[in-house]
Design a protein around this motif. Sequence first.
Motif, short mmCIF file in Angstrom:
data_model
loop_
_atom_site.label_atom_id
_atom_site.label_comp_id
_atom_site.label_asym_id
_atom_site.label_seq_id
_atom_site.Cartn_x
_atom_site.Cartn_y
_atom_site.Cartn_z
N GLN A 58 0.85 -1.18 0.00
CA GLN A 58 0.00 0.00 0.00
C GLN A 58 0.88 1.23 0.00
O GLN A 58 2.05 1.17 0.39
N THR A 59 0.33 2.37 -0.43
CA THR A 59 1.12 3.60 -0.54
C THR A 59 1.75 3.99 0.79
O THR A 59 2.83 4.58 0.83
N LEU A 60 1.10 3.64 1.90
CA LEU A 60 1.65 3.96 3.22
C LEU A 60 2.55 2.84 3.74
O LEU A 60 2.74 2.68 4.94
N HIS A 61 3.08 2.02 2.80
CA HIS A 61 4.15 1.06 3.07
C HIS A 61 3.70 -0.23 3.75
O HIS A 61 4.53 -0.99 4.22
N GLU A 62 2.42 -0.52 3.79
CA GLU A 62 1.97 -1.78 4.35
C GLU A 62 2.01 -2.85 3.27
O GLU A 62 1.41 -2.71 2.20
N LEU A 63 2.73 -3.93 3.54
CA LEU A 63 2.87 -5.01 2.56
C LEU A 63 1.52 -5.66 2.28
O LEU A 63 0.75 -5.94 3.20
N LEU A 64 1.24 -5.89 1.00
CA LEU A 64 0.03 -6.62 0.62
C LEU A 64 0.32 -8.11 0.73
O LEU A 64 1.28 -8.61 0.10
N PRO A 65 -0.45 -8.83 1.51
CA PRO A 65 -0.15 -10.24 1.79
C PRO A 65 0.02 -11.07 0.52
O PRO A 65 -0.76 -10.94 -0.42
N GLY A 66 1.05 -11.91 0.52
CA GLY A 66 1.27 -12.83 -0.58
C GLY A 66 2.03 -12.26 -1.76
O GLY A 66 2.38 -13.00 -2.69
N SER A 67 2.34 -10.95 -1.74
CA SER A 67 3.03 -10.35 -2.89
C SER A 67 4.45 -10.89 -3.08
O SER A 67 4.82 -11.25 -4.22
N PRO A 68 5.27 -10.98 -2.03
CA PRO A 68 6.62 -11.53 -2.23
C PRO A 68 6.60 -12.95 -2.77
O PRO A 68 7.40 -13.31 -3.64
N GLU A 69 5.67 -13.75 -2.27
CA GLU A 69 5.57 -15.14 -2.72
C GLU A 69 5.16 -15.21 -4.19
O GLU A 69 5.66 -16.06 -4.94
N ALA A 70 4.27 -14.31 -4.61
CA ALA A 70 3.85 -14.30 -6.01
C ALA A 70 5.00 -13.93 -6.93
O ALA A 70 5.20 -14.55 -7.99
N ILE A 71 5.78 -12.94 -6.53
CA ILE A 71 6.92 -12.53 -7.34
C ILE A 71 7.95 -13.65 -7.42
O ILE A 71 8.51 -13.94 -8.49
N ASP A 72 8.20 -14.30 -6.29
CA ASP A 72 9.14 -15.42 -6.28
C ASP A 72 8.65 -16.54 -7.21
O ASP A 72 9.44 -17.13 -7.95
N TYR A 73 7.36 -16.81 -7.19
CA TYR A 73 6.80 -17.85 -8.05
C TYR A 73 7.00 -17.49 -9.52
O TYR A 73 7.41 -18.33 -10.35
N LEU A 74 6.71 -16.24 -9.88
CA LEU A 74 6.88 -15.80 -11.27
C LEU A 74 8.32 -15.96 -11.74
O LEU A 74 8.58 -16.41 -12.86
N LYS A 75 9.26 -15.59 -10.88
CA LYS A 75 10.67 -15.72 -11.25
C LYS A 75 11.06 -17.18 -11.40
O LYS A 75 11.83 -17.54 -12.31
N ARG A 76 10.55 -18.04 -10.54
CA ARG A 76 10.87 -19.47 -10.63
C ARG A 76 10.29 -20.10 -11.89
O ARG A 76 10.79 -21.13 -12.35
N GLN A 77 9.26 -19.47 -12.44
CA GLN A 77 8.69 -19.94 -13.70
C GLN A 77 9.42 -19.35 -14.91
O GLN A 77 8.99 -19.52 -16.05
N GLY A 78 10.51 -18.61 -14.66
CA GLY A 78 11.32 -18.08 -15.75
C GLY A 78 10.93 -16.71 -16.24
O GLY A 78 11.43 -16.25 -17.27
N LYS A 79 10.05 -16.03 -15.49
CA LYS A 79 9.64 -14.69 -15.90
C LYS A 79 10.60 -13.64 -15.35
O LYS A 79 11.02 -13.72 -14.20
N GLU A 80 10.93 -12.65 -16.17
CA GLU A 80 11.73 -11.51 -15.72
C GLU A 80 10.80 -10.43 -15.20
O GLU A 80 9.77 -10.14 -15.82
N VAL A 81 11.14 -9.83 -14.05
CA VAL A 81 10.27 -8.83 -13.44
C VAL A 81 11.02 -7.51 -13.31
O VAL A 81 12.11 -7.45 -12.75
#
Length: 324
Positions: A58-81
Amino acid sequence: MEHKVNSEKSSSELISELEYPKKPNVIKYLNDLTLKQKQDFFDSFDLIFCDCDGVIWQTLHELLPGSPEAIDYLKRQGKEVIYVTNNSLSPIDMQLKKFERLGIEVKKNEIVHPAQTICDHLKSIQFDGLIFCLTSEAFKSQLREAGFNVMEELVGYVETLDDLRALINNDDPVKAVIIDGDFNLTASKLMRAHGYLKNNPECLFIGGAADILFTVGGNELMGAGIFISMLENTTQRKALVLGKPGVGLRDFIMDKHKIKNARRCLFIGDSIVSDIRFANVCGFQTLLVLTGSTTPEDLKSKLTEADTPDYVSECLADLNGFLS
């Protein structure tokens, strides 16, 4: 590497004049796709451009749940972010520390940031001159650290026309005016910028983040795009906009990432204007998440072709384990 961009189009022309790739005005919801449709979607892109505020946190710096895991998953599938932000109040080094704190591995060259993009552009054209900034102090600091000469902050209280003339009239050899988010913006600063741009056709006119509106803590606020448009109107000049949703940023991204087939790119964002319109102009596929400035009710209104995302999801976390 040089990143030269076309300075002939303004932020407003991005929406009104450029052609958008033709596509069905039908939104697909990720969670409604069949497994085969999910696989086809996932196989259709290699490079992801991802907004940060409203998508990862969120704009006030609160992490949106599951976002780091989603990015990690995308990278493990070979996607560049690649991360595309309009938040120049947080310098890149601060954003890198934030990513690290959240457990997301990011390199400096994987962040597209208005101040850095403008620094890269000025270096590419071998700019050497005094800059007048309507920006945050963090933005100015980044310009100075890159070796550019930035004018000191204007100080003065205006009560009479004589006060105003003393504050805005000067002979400083300003060769560039840069406007981005400036929470201390005043009428006298805008008048001074107007003078530099109007009186010297050779003075560069550059915009960073060009949001008309942005959301903080659920409150909608005026963005720098309003003031960029004001100066465009009063000076009859067009800004080179190197933040979302600027044409200049599109050209910069296409060049820097050597994009040959725009449809092999997916842009993930939360704003119809700053993200979806921008990505549609670029020709990217688009995924709108509903964790930021856009609500489900907004999608029920009549969207133009420029405003319509290809896909919608509740949140970035929906992409974690997408094909399982």
